[in-house]
Structures are given as C-alpha cells and as structure tokens.
Scaffold this active site. Sequence first.
Site, PDB file in Angstrom:
ATOM      1  CB  SER A  97      -0.866  -0.005   1.159  1.00 23.30           C
ATOM      2  OG  SER A  97      -1.504   1.166   1.491  1.00 23.30           O
ATOM      3  CE1 TYR A 116      -4.701  -1.816   4.335  1.00 20.44           C
ATOM      4  CE2 TYR A 116      -3.692   0.087   4.141  1.00 20.44           C
ATOM      5  CZ  TYR A 116      -4.195  -0.848   3.763  1.00 20.44           C
ATOM      6  OH  TYR A 116      -4.239  -1.010   2.289  1.00 20.44           O
TER       7      TYR A 116
END
Length: 316
Positions: free
Chosen positions: A166, A179
């Site tokens: 990500s 995350y």
Amino acid sequence: MSTADPTCSERRRSPHLALPRRTPMTAHTDELAGRVAFVTGGASGIGYETALRLAARGARLALVDRDAAQVAEAARRIGGGHLGIVADVTDVASLDTAVTRAVDTLGGIDIVVSNAGVGSASTVRASDTDHLTRIVDINLSGQIRTVKATLEWVIARRGYIVFTCSAAVLKNTPKSSAYAAAKAGVEAFAGALRMEAASHGVDVGVFYPGWTRTPMIHGKASRSADSKSLPWPLSITSEVGDVADAYAQAIVERARTAYFPRIHRYLHWIRPLYTNGAWDRRLRDETARNVASWEADLPPYRDLLRAANDRGKGVS
C-alpha cells in the site's frame, strides 16, 4: 504447507513452466497461458479485477476468499475452468485445504497474488485492541500464512509471488496506524523472502496501490474523505480497473516493485519527506481538528483519569 508435496522432478527447472521474465505487454491474450494463479481476496475489489485480467491473458485461477457465495459468484462470472475456494488467511488449515484443492484440480501453482486484507478507519484511542490486532493478523500474518501454504508449489514451478502492499507505507497519516504497520511488515517480509527464494528461481514482487475506489474506502467505515486532506499526488484516488491493469502488467513482467499511480515510485525515493518532523508539523493543525471529531464520542481523558483516581481512593 499443503499436505500434498511436489515431486523432485517438478522442482527441476522447466522452461515451459517458468513465467516469462520482463515480457512487454501486448494485445495478445496468451502471456500467461498454462499458468495457475492463486489469488487471495479474489472475490472483490483489486483482487477480483486483477484476477479477471490474468484470466484474459490465459491464466487459470484459484480465487480464494472467506465469503463462500461471493467467491463462487466471482469464479462463475470469469468463466469456465476457474475455481472459487473458500478459505480464511487467518486459518492455516483452511489455506492448506485451498492449496490442495487448487493443485489437485489445476495441476500446480505458478503465481501467488497475496492480496487479502482489511482496512482501518479509527484512531488508536478510538479502536478496540482486538480490532487493531486483527488488522495486523489479516494484512501481515495472513500474507505470511499464504506464502507458507503455497511456497513449495511455487518453487516447483520457479514461479512468482507478489504481495499487495500500500502507499500507506510511504507516509505517516492518522487513522492508518495498524494498517500501515502491517503493510510495512509486508514490505519487509517480501524483501527478505525475495533474497531467500531467488536461489530457487522464484521472483518476489510488491505492488503499492494508492487510494482506490473499492469498498475498503467507500463502503462501511469509509475513509474516502481522508485522501482529500493530503497533498497531491498522495491525494489521488484511482479507479479499481486502472489499478488492476497495472497490477496484471506487473505480474506478467514478474516485477520487483510496481506502483499505481505510477508517480508514487518517485515518492518512494523521497519517503523521508513524508515521515519526518516537517511533515508532522504540516498536518498537525488539521489532524488535531480531525482527532477531536473522530474521538468526539469518547469521554474526555481528564474524566477517565479522575474516575481512575477516585477508584484508587475508594470513592464510589
């Protein structure tokens, strides 16, 4: 690891089993003919759209997802010859069963797209501990379990493993704590695995998507507004089809790293600019306002401290 095990003959170098290296994308649909792709989180979002493009290039798919109805429907939509398999990346036994079924039905595994993941949409203070640790368990430990379950089969075919990372690892932002930490772990895990697996003829890649229009940021607990608070190009939100096009291209090329939007590659080189004190100061005022809103339903910390102090003194 799957209960089945590749034979010694399968482990030897076999040109017709190896994926093409750095092959340019063409209009043809046979770049991945005969290859088998094992895609976790393959029933929706980036996983499904990328799998769809791999199938168009000739790959046979083992779509893996914990949602039985959704993964069956995804395999049906893509067409014949593809599997929809129910498995949970937090469960080693279910992954082993999924790998065994994929190998028994499709003959092996050439490509692993380790993609299953969940998002995060709260501050640390506003989140349950179990919620935070579950994000790490799925997004990091789940990818480790996926690799362990599939690695021997990928070695047997001198294949390719790619991780969905990500752009969250490129900068510090509030509400991304667990995350971003998990995705940073994925990046580090992939880097070590790449070095270890190279001697077995296995390539390892990392794909870094930015904000993408999927349920992760536009569904329940949406973070769609968060992207707008960041400077360009970190604020770009991409269509899932465009992201999947780039991901499929990277898989065909057995890329070491790939980014979408592609400009994020340059941000990776200057990552310290988005994690240093000047970056914190740039976002400080807006973050303070946002945190007050995000944590508005929590009791003020002074009330919590006073209640704890009263309990310690025996005040009822």
